[in-house]
Design an enzyme around this catalytic site. Structure first.
Site, PDB file in Angstrom:
ATOM      1  N   THR A  38       0.825  -1.267  -0.074  1.00  0.00           N
ATOM      2  CA  THR A  38       0.042  -0.007  -0.037  1.00  0.00           C
ATOM      3  C   THR A  38       0.796   1.234   0.055  1.00  0.00           C
ATOM      4  OG1 THR A  38      -1.697  -1.032   1.090  1.00  0.00           O
ATOM      5  CG2 THR A  38      -1.907   1.259   1.079  1.00  0.00           C
ATOM      6  N   GLU A  46       1.387   9.683  -5.422  1.00  0.00           N
ATOM      7  CA  GLU A  46       1.964  11.158  -5.347  1.00  0.00           C
ATOM      8  C   GLU A  46       2.744  11.614  -6.385  1.00  0.00           C
ATOM      9  OE1 GLU A  46       3.343  12.526  -1.506  1.00  0.00           O
ATOM     10  OE2 GLU A  46       2.426  10.874  -0.365  1.00  0.00           O
ATOM     11  N   HIS A  72      -7.080   0.858  -0.537  1.00  0.00           N
ATOM     12  CA  HIS A  72      -6.212  -0.106  -1.485  1.00  0.00           C
ATOM     13  C   HIS A  72      -7.278  -1.263  -1.582  1.00  0.00           C
ATOM     14  CE1 HIS A  72      -2.139  -2.154  -2.302  1.00  0.00           C
ATOM     15  NE2 HIS A  72      -3.038  -2.509  -3.416  1.00  0.00           N
TER      16      HIS A  72
END
Length: 131
Positions: A38, A46, A72
């Site tokens: 994750t 990002e 996730h």
């Protein structure tokens, strides 16, 4: 610098990654499965967000991650090709907000929102040096 002057809603980017063993949860935590971790998925989200706007920033300015709200949804194995997308959905004076997602083929494996703050590198480094 005011992000509203340079960043537009709808700007987007995507990244593709073939999941290597060193990006799996099993790499970081013994006895865990060798599936895409994750935090590594969030990293790609990002980075895609930064890619979407980086070319529009003035010299000496960058963005830094300030918020993540990610789910996730499914596991991906080593060797899977993961595509991560980011799209600007809101722009404030110093904050750019993104809708992000990750896919393993056509299957969505992650989704959520991310925010990046607009930072002047010189001012930021001066503040850090004062601490």
């Amino acid at each position: 610098m005011d992000a509203r002057d340079i960043i537009e809603i709808g700007m987007s980017a995507e990244r593709t990654l073939v999941v290597p063993p060193e990006r799996t949860v099993g790499h970081f935590v013994p006895d865990m499965p060798m599936v895409y971790a994750t935090p590594m998925m969030i990293l790609e989200m990002e980075m895609a967000s930064g890619d979407a706007i980086r070319g529009h920033l003035a010299p000496g300015w960058v963005t830094v991650g300030t918020e993540v709200d990610i789910r996730h949804l499914a596991a991906s194995l080593v060797g899977a090709t993961v595509r991560t997308t980011a799209k600007v959905v809101a722009v404030e004076r110093r904050v750019i907000r993104f809708e992000v997602a990750a896919f393993d083929g056509e299957r969505k494996i992650g989704e959520g929102h991310h925010a990046r703050g607009l930072v002047n590198v010189e001012s930021f480094n001066k503040r850090l040096g004062a601490k």
